[in-house]
Design an enzyme around this catalytic site. Structure first.
Site, short mmCIF file in Angstrom:
data_model
loop_
_atom_site.label_atom_id
_atom_site.label_comp_id
_atom_site.label_asym_id
_atom_site.label_seq_id
_atom_site.Cartn_x
_atom_site.Cartn_y
_atom_site.Cartn_z
N ASP A 54 -14.31 20.21 -9.97
CA ASP A 54 -14.33 21.55 -9.36
C ASP A 54 -15.70 21.76 -8.72
O ASP A 54 -16.73 21.73 -9.41
CB ASP A 54 -14.16 22.64 -10.42
CG ASP A 54 -12.73 22.81 -10.92
OD1 ASP A 54 -11.83 22.06 -10.50
OD2 ASP A 54 -12.52 23.73 -11.74
N HIS B 239 -14.82 29.63 -14.10
CA HIS B 239 -14.82 29.49 -12.64
C HIS B 239 -15.76 30.52 -12.00
O HIS B 239 -16.59 30.20 -11.16
CB HIS B 239 -13.40 29.66 -12.10
CG HIS B 239 -12.51 28.50 -12.39
ND1 HIS B 239 -11.85 28.33 -13.58
CD2 HIS B 239 -12.16 27.44 -11.62
CE1 HIS B 239 -11.13 27.22 -13.53
NE2 HIS B 239 -11.30 26.66 -12.36
N HIS C 111 -15.03 26.16 -4.65
CA HIS C 111 -13.68 26.44 -5.17
C HIS C 111 -13.50 27.93 -5.47
O HIS C 111 -12.40 28.46 -5.36
CB HIS C 111 -13.45 25.61 -6.43
CG HIS C 111 -12.11 25.78 -7.08
ND1 HIS C 111 -10.94 25.86 -6.37
CD2 HIS C 111 -11.77 25.87 -8.40
CE1 HIS C 111 -9.93 25.99 -7.22
NE2 HIS C 111 -10.41 26.01 -8.45
N HIS D 266 -6.95 19.79 -6.91
CA HIS D 266 -7.09 20.09 -8.34
C HIS D 266 -5.87 19.55 -9.10
O HIS D 266 -5.10 20.30 -9.68
CB HIS D 266 -7.31 21.59 -8.53
CG HIS D 266 -8.55 22.06 -7.84
ND1 HIS D 266 -9.72 22.35 -8.50
CD2 HIS D 266 -8.81 22.22 -6.52
CE1 HIS D 266 -10.64 22.70 -7.60
NE2 HIS D 266 -10.11 22.62 -6.40
N HIS E 35 -9.92 15.94 -12.44
CA HIS E 35 -10.49 16.35 -11.15
C HIS E 35 -11.80 17.10 -11.31
O HIS E 35 -12.13 17.59 -12.38
CB HIS E 35 -9.48 17.16 -10.34
CG HIS E 35 -9.21 18.53 -10.88
ND1 HIS E 35 -8.24 18.79 -11.81
CD2 HIS E 35 -9.79 19.73 -10.60
CE1 HIS E 35 -8.23 20.08 -12.10
NE2 HIS E 35 -9.17 20.68 -11.39
N TRP F 58 0.83 -1.21 0.00
CA TRP F 58 0.00 0.00 0.00
C TRP F 58 0.86 1.24 0.00
O TRP F 58 2.03 1.21 0.38
CB TRP F 58 -1.03 0.00 1.13
CG TRP F 58 -0.53 -0.17 2.55
CD1 TRP F 58 0.61 -0.78 2.96
CD2 TRP F 58 -1.20 0.28 3.73
NE1 TRP F 58 0.70 -0.77 4.32
CE2 TRP F 58 -0.40 -0.12 4.82
CE3 TRP F 58 -2.38 0.95 3.97
CZ2 TRP F 58 -0.75 0.16 6.15
CZ3 TRP F 58 -2.72 1.22 5.30
CH2 TRP F 58 -1.92 0.83 6.37
N ASN F 59 0.26 2.33 -0.46
CA ASN F 59 0.97 3.60 -0.62
C ASN F 59 0.25 4.70 0.12
O ASN F 59 -0.94 4.59 0.42
CB ASN F 59 1.01 3.99 -2.10
CG ASN F 59 1.71 2.95 -2.95
OD1 ASN F 59 2.83 2.55 -2.66
ND2 ASN F 59 1.04 2.50 -3.99
MN MN Z 1 -9.81 22.78 -10.74
#
Ligand code: MN
Length: 262
Positions: A78, A211, A82, A72, A76, A64-65
């Site tokens: 938003d 955005h 945000h 972001h 991904h 495992w990591n």
């Molecule tokens: Mn973003």
């Protein structure tokens, strides 16, 4: 029984390949390109990964990591929180957005040729209306996906396309965003580039219109998508639930589309 028949038929259709499951997600690894903001601002944390154990004395039977990244990074989501324009909406963060809103029909705007000819290509209202002439009106609760073939730029420098005056990547003309958010009442937009706004959008009025206005309308974004060339203009369904980060502004995620067989 009608509903259960629908779901049974869907599962059968996936098993037979009549419905394709298309992965719209980029691999997430340390070399995954991240957005570069002007130097005076905090920068995105790139993806980092380290091993906790790998069938060794740290954990003899397991691998495992740990990982670290900005919300972001890579493919991904938003969330409205945000952006400052979306900060006061209800249910505006990754843990509070109604889960129904993560699933919607895809409308794919194919601007691959335009974006190849002009890296600063912007979708306009006229462009969307011409698309609707061919494919029908964009339904409410759609994900509007902007195909540019930008995901085929596997060299991070070509992908980010930074010049002395900033990035040159395709996006949205400012007035398209209120049109999509309000007149078409979409769920949000998805793009192949590193962010939902054009590379030069910091110079637009308003700055970063996707955005500013999309999150101002309590709508969502998906960035760094791939395989949009595998989708029809209409008829596919996008499934895009982010991680349930408490008060998260977004998160890396796996984005899938269900699409009719070709
Ligand atoms: Mn973003």
């Amino acid at each position: 029984m009608g509903h259960s028949n629908t779901l049974t038929e869907l599962m059968l259709s996936i098993a037979t390949g009549e419905v394709r499951v298309v992965d719209l997600t980029q691999p997430l690894e340390p070399k995954t390109p991240v957005l570069q903001l002007p130097a005076e601002f905090a920068q995105a944390t790139p993806f980092e990964i380290g091993t906790l154990s790998e069938y060794d004395d740290r954990g003899p039977a397991w691998y495992w990591n740990w990982f670290k990244c900005s919300e972001h990074t890579g493919t991904h989501f938003d969330a409205p929180i945000h952006w400052v324009t979306g900060k006061d909406h209800e249910n505006n963060a990754t843990d509070t957005i109604p889960v129904e809103n993560f699933i919607g029909p895809a409308c794919v705007l194919d601007a691959a040729a335009e974006a190849t000819a002009d890296p600063d290509f912007l979708v306009t209202i006229d462009y969307i209306k011409a698309w609707e002439e061919k494919h029908g009106r964009i339904p409410a609760r759609s994900w509007v996906l902007f195909r540019t073939d930008w995901s085929k730029r596997t060299d991070p420098e070509a992908y980010l396309n930074m010049h002395d005056d900033g990035a040159h990547t395709p996006g949205w003309a400012p007035d398209t965003i209120p049109f999509l958010a309000e007149e078409r009442d979409i769920l949000g937009v998805g793009v192949e580039t590193v962010g939902t706004d054009a590379g030069q959008a910091g110079t637009f009025d308003p700055a970063y219109p996707c955005h500013t206005l999309m999150h101002g309308a309590n709508k969502y974004g998906l960035a760094s998508l791939t395989n949009l060339d595998q989708l029809p203009p209409t008829g596919a369904i996008v499934i895009a639930p982010p991680l349930k980060i408490v008060r998260g502004s977004g998160s890396p995620l796996r984005v899938l589309a269900l699409a009719p067989a070709k």
